[in-house]
Design a protein around this motif. Sequence first.
Motif, mmCIF file in Angstrom:
data_model
loop_
_atom_site.group_PDB
_atom_site.id
_atom_site.type_symbol
_atom_site.label_atom_id
_atom_site.label_comp_id
_atom_site.label_asym_id
_atom_site.label_seq_id
_atom_site.Cartn_x
_atom_site.Cartn_y
_atom_site.Cartn_z
ATOM 1 N N GLN A 108 5.597 -136.545 14.269
ATOM 2 C CA GLN A 108 6.024 -137.692 13.465
ATOM 3 C C GLN A 108 4.853 -138.620 13.150
ATOM 4 O OE1 GLN A 108 9.128 -138.121 12.074
ATOM 5 N NE2 GLN A 108 9.445 -136.049 12.858
ATOM 6 N N ALA A 109 3.925 -138.758 14.083
ATOM 7 C CA ALA A 109 2.761 -139.624 13.852
ATOM 8 C C ALA A 109 1.870 -139.066 12.742
ATOM 9 C CB ALA A 109 1.954 -139.779 15.142
ATOM 10 N N TYR A 110 1.960 -137.777 12.476
ATOM 11 C CA TYR A 110 1.172 -137.151 11.415
ATOM 12 C C TYR A 110 1.798 -137.370 10.039
ATOM 13 C CZ TYR A 110 -1.388 -133.608 8.787
ATOM 14 O OH TYR A 110 -2.157 -132.957 7.859
ATOM 15 N N ASN A 111 3.052 -137.780 9.978
ATOM 16 C CA ASN A 111 3.765 -137.906 8.700
ATOM 17 C C ASN A 111 3.015 -138.746 7.679
ATOM 18 O OD1 ASN A 111 5.873 -136.254 9.396
ATOM 19 N ND2 ASN A 111 7.236 -137.919 9.983
ATOM 20 N N GLU A 112 2.477 -139.892 8.074
ATOM 21 C CA GLU A 112 1.783 -140.769 7.132
ATOM 22 C C GLU A 112 0.580 -140.062 6.513
ATOM 23 O OE1 GLU A 112 -0.438 -145.119 6.984
ATOM 24 O OE2 GLU A 112 0.739 -144.584 8.751
ATOM 25 N N ARG A 113 -0.203 -139.378 7.336
ATOM 26 C CA ARG A 113 -1.361 -138.639 6.821
ATOM 27 C C ARG A 113 -0.909 -137.510 5.901
ATOM 28 N NH1 ARG A 113 -4.488 -138.342 12.546
ATOM 29 N NH2 ARG A 113 -4.970 -140.535 12.633
ATOM 30 N N TYR A 114 0.129 -136.824 6.304
ATOM 31 C CA TYR A 114 0.632 -135.720 5.492
ATOM 32 C C TYR A 114 1.095 -136.227 4.124
ATOM 33 C CZ TYR A 114 3.601 -132.022 3.732
ATOM 34 O OH TYR A 114 4.159 -131.070 2.925
ATOM 35 N N GLU A 115 1.805 -137.316 4.107
ATOM 36 C CA GLU A 115 2.298 -137.852 2.833
ATOM 37 C C GLU A 115 1.140 -138.259 1.915
ATOM 38 O OE1 GLU A 115 5.318 -137.593 1.690
ATOM 39 O OE2 GLU A 115 5.988 -136.742 3.589
ATOM 40 N N ILE A 116 0.081 -138.843 2.470
ATOM 41 C CA ILE A 116 -1.084 -139.217 1.655
ATOM 42 C C ILE A 116 -1.699 -137.972 1.015
ATOM 43 C CG2 ILE A 116 -3.451 -140.095 1.759
ATOM 44 C CD1 ILE A 116 -2.429 -142.058 3.943
ATOM 45 N N ILE A 117 -1.899 -136.936 1.818
ATOM 46 C CA ILE A 117 -2.465 -135.681 1.307
ATOM 47 C C ILE A 117 -1.506 -135.048 0.303
ATOM 48 C CG2 ILE A 117 -3.109 -133.313 1.933
ATOM 49 C CD1 ILE A 117 -3.997 -134.496 4.679
ATOM 50 N N ASN A 118 -0.266 -134.930 0.693
ATOM 51 C CA ASN A 118 0.723 -134.245 -0.133
ATOM 52 C C ASN A 118 0.953 -134.977 -1.459
ATOM 53 O OD1 ASN A 118 2.454 -131.900 -0.066
ATOM 54 N ND2 ASN A 118 4.133 -133.357 -0.231
ATOM 55 N N ASP A 119 1.089 -136.316 -1.420
ATOM 56 C CA ASP A 119 1.355 -137.080 -2.636
ATOM 57 C C ASP A 119 0.167 -137.078 -3.586
ATOM 58 O OD1 ASP A 119 3.836 -137.590 -1.610
ATOM 59 O OD2 ASP A 119 3.430 -139.679 -1.061
ATOM 60 N N SER A 120 -1.046 -136.987 -3.052
ATOM 61 C CA SER A 120 -2.211 -137.016 -3.942
ATOM 62 C C SER A 120 -2.589 -135.633 -4.458
ATOM 63 C CB SER A 120 -3.402 -137.668 -3.250
ATOM 64 O OG SER A 120 -3.806 -136.889 -2.146
ATOM 65 N N LEU A 121 -2.487 -134.614 -3.626
ATOM 66 C CA LEU A 121 -2.934 -133.279 -4.033
ATOM 67 C C LEU A 121 -1.809 -132.343 -4.463
ATOM 68 C CD1 LEU A 121 -5.589 -132.624 -1.234
ATOM 69 C CD2 LEU A 121 -5.992 -133.391 -3.568
ATOM 70 N N PHE A 122 -0.598 -132.594 -4.012
ATOM 71 C CA PHE A 122 0.505 -131.669 -4.258
ATOM 72 C C PHE A 122 1.692 -132.363 -4.922
ATOM 73 C CE2 PHE A 122 -1.987 -129.701 -0.965
ATOM 74 C CZ PHE A 122 -1.956 -128.358 -1.281
ATOM 75 N N LYS A 123 1.425 -133.434 -5.716
ATOM 76 C CA LYS A 123 2.520 -134.221 -6.287
ATOM 77 C C LYS A 123 3.396 -133.413 -7.240
ATOM 78 C CE LYS A 123 -0.735 -136.264 -9.485
ATOM 79 N NZ LYS A 123 -1.596 -137.386 -9.634
#
Length: 170
Positions: free
Chosen positions: A52-67
Amino acid sequence: MKKFGSLILGILLGALAMYYYFNNNQDMTTEPPTIKPPSGIITPEEIKTLDQAYNERYEIINDSLFKDSKTGDNRSSWYKLEDIENYLAYAKQQAKENGNTLDGLRLYLGAHPDTKEEEGLTTLLFVPTGYKNTSEGSFISMQGGGNDLEDSDGLNAGNEGMPPRANYPQ
């Protein structure tokens, strides 16, 4: 009298041999041995906390590179146990052939290259670590440890999560 002395000596030696045999073979239990957990073991609750602590990092990566992606980036890699066991044996052998001693594995985050057919998802790479075998006279010297063995092969044959963006547990 000689025969009687030999008989007594034979009985004593037989008793001593039986005592030695039974005292060294007492571990004839049918229960498997207890395996001590390695250092670093964490509970399922701790796994959930880290995930769960990784969620914020994942969302940043996912929203910028995999939108515009249908699946999103990968959050996990799955490896068959047999592949990991075979890789450990292979890495030990390769390290030895290259004059090294394997002392561990390091996990790196990586990403497959993008292709025309699909976006390259995040992956986890196993990289062997160890140290160079050096000898001085008849003594073997161990220097360092935990360094990447750059002349050894890594492992990257894991399958992505299902679906790739799934959290723990899957």
